[in-house]
Design an enzyme around this catalytic site. Structure first.
Site, mmCIF file in Angstrom:
data_model
loop_
_atom_site.group_PDB
_atom_site.id
_atom_site.type_symbol
_atom_site.label_atom_id
_atom_site.label_comp_id
_atom_site.label_asym_id
_atom_site.label_seq_id
_atom_site.Cartn_x
_atom_site.Cartn_y
_atom_site.Cartn_z
ATOM 1 N N GLU A 119 3.740 -25.878 -5.661
ATOM 2 C CA GLU A 119 2.473 -25.588 -6.022
ATOM 3 C C GLU A 119 1.908 -24.639 -4.988
ATOM 4 O OE1 GLU A 119 -0.254 -28.967 -7.596
ATOM 5 O OE2 GLU A 119 -0.884 -28.880 -5.379
ATOM 6 N N GLN B 230 -10.809 -12.903 -6.996
ATOM 7 C CA GLN B 230 -9.913 -12.159 -7.165
ATOM 8 C C GLN B 230 -8.505 -12.259 -6.775
ATOM 9 O OE1 GLN B 230 -11.817 -8.078 -6.038
ATOM 10 N NE2 GLN B 230 -10.090 -7.567 -5.542
ATOM 11 N N ASP B 231 -7.444 -11.807 -7.469
ATOM 12 C CA ASP B 231 -6.270 -11.779 -6.990
ATOM 13 C C ASP B 231 -5.761 -10.554 -6.959
ATOM 14 O OD1 ASP B 231 -6.158 -14.584 -6.857
ATOM 15 O OD2 ASP B 231 -4.741 -14.854 -8.508
ATOM 16 N N ASN B 232 -5.007 -10.014 -5.974
ATOM 17 C CA ASN B 232 -4.477 -8.773 -5.854
ATOM 18 C C ASN B 232 -2.985 -8.956 -5.556
ATOM 19 O OD1 ASN B 232 -6.860 -7.667 -5.626
ATOM 20 N ND2 ASN B 232 -6.992 -7.845 -3.433
ATOM 21 N N ARG C 11 0.446 -1.431 5.287
ATOM 22 C CA ARG C 11 -0.655 -1.169 4.469
ATOM 23 C C ARG C 11 -1.774 -1.994 5.480
ATOM 24 N NH1 ARG C 11 0.084 -0.393 -1.268
ATOM 25 N NH2 ARG C 11 2.240 -0.583 -1.759
ATOM 26 N N HIS D 195 -7.419 -3.361 6.995
ATOM 27 C CA HIS D 195 -8.533 -3.477 6.359
ATOM 28 C C HIS D 195 -9.168 -5.059 6.556
ATOM 29 C CE1 HIS D 195 -5.629 -1.302 3.591
ATOM 30 N NE2 HIS D 195 -6.253 -0.360 4.191
ATOM 31 N N LYS E 213 -8.602 -13.894 2.730
ATOM 32 C CA LYS E 213 -7.483 -13.731 1.988
ATOM 33 C C LYS E 213 -6.496 -14.877 2.243
ATOM 34 C CE LYS E 213 -8.248 -8.914 2.331
ATOM 35 N NZ LYS E 213 -7.462 -7.776 3.011
ATOM 36 N N HIS F 249 -6.975 -6.989 8.374
ATOM 37 C CA HIS F 249 -5.611 -7.546 7.913
ATOM 38 C C HIS F 249 -4.644 -6.367 7.371
ATOM 39 C CE1 HIS F 249 -3.072 -8.576 4.295
ATOM 40 N NE2 HIS F 249 -2.526 -9.483 4.981
ATOM 41 N N TYR G 294 -2.186 -11.702 -3.079
ATOM 42 C CA TYR G 294 -3.117 -12.478 -2.197
ATOM 43 C C TYR G 294 -4.455 -12.849 -3.096
ATOM 44 C CZ TYR G 294 -4.554 -7.805 -0.771
ATOM 45 O OH TYR G 294 -4.888 -6.219 -0.856
ATOM 46 N N GLU H 177 -16.079 -1.845 2.289
ATOM 47 C CA GLU H 177 -14.643 -1.865 2.908
ATOM 48 C C GLU H 177 -14.654 -0.958 3.855
ATOM 49 O OE1 GLU H 177 -10.671 -0.716 0.802
ATOM 50 O OE2 GLU H 177 -11.935 0.939 0.647
ATOM 51 N N ASP I 164 -5.299 5.470 5.148
ATOM 52 C CA ASP I 164 -4.959 4.840 6.257
ATOM 53 C C ASP I 164 -4.661 5.514 7.590
ATOM 54 O OD1 ASP I 164 -5.259 2.332 4.892
ATOM 55 O OD2 ASP I 164 -3.268 1.771 4.896
#
Length: 186
Positions: A28, A46-48, A59, A62, A72, A119, A132, A143, A170
């Site tokens: 779970e 929101q899911d990414n 990456r 941010h 997150k 992050h 995430y 952002e 980046d």
């Protein structure tokens, strides 16, 4: 759920139990009540999901600033990543300090990064997938990015500058010295 506090206030490493048998495992990975018990009460909206095709993809770093600051809950569903959070809360005793954890499909751990932290992550193998959950929606105006290898942060990335695969966006991120009042503690 195993909960480990990390050196920077607010960061947590969560490892849900896995129930294994000859078929594989069940875990779970999200339960609002369980997270509320440890103080994570903001709803996820929101899911990414990202795929990085090669080892050494970096990456980040941010974050989103208020009014759309994001917490997150990060996990790696295929492969492994070296995941880092940097404290950008002005007034924090740990402002400018970082913590990193290894997340992998094998260990099933998740990294809770509350608002007020940059992050970023580096893939440790090819074809790595990361998912995430976020506590606020992405907003371009909120952002912010900081250069992943800013020397003043001293982040010990598992790749060198010449090995890292970084997006043009980046590569052009701001230096850490530009972080002045993104998050201010009372």
């Amino acid at each position: 759920m195993k909960v480990e506090t990390l050196p920077l206030d607010g960061l947590l490493l969560l490892t849900p139990p896995r129930f294994e048998d000859e078929r594989g495992f069940f875990s779970e990975t999200y339960n609002a009540a369980t997270l509320a018990e440890i103080g994570i009460t903001a709803p996820f909206v929101q899911d990414n999901h990202s795929l990085s095709r090669h080892r050494g993809v970096v990456r980040g770093l941010h974050c989103q600033v208020p009014p759309c600051a994001q917490g997150k809950l990060v996990r790696c569903t295929r492969g492994a990543i070296w995941d880092v959070a940097v404290d950008v809360r002005m007034g924090s005793r740990s402002f400018g300090q970082w913590t990193a954890v290894t997340l992998s499909a094998e260990n099933g751990s998740q990294f809770w990064i509350p608002p007020g932290f940059l992050h970023g992550f580096c893939t440790l193998g090819d074809n790595t997938e990361v998912e995430y959950k976020c506590t606020d929606l992405w907003d371009r105006a909120c952002e912010r990015s900081v250069r992943w290898n800013d020397e003043s942060l001293g982040i010990d990335w598992p790749v060198s500058d010449c090995q890292a695969i970084v997006s043009p966006r980046d590569e052009q991120a701001l230096p850490f010295s530009s972080v002045i009042d993104w998050f201010v503690l009372p």
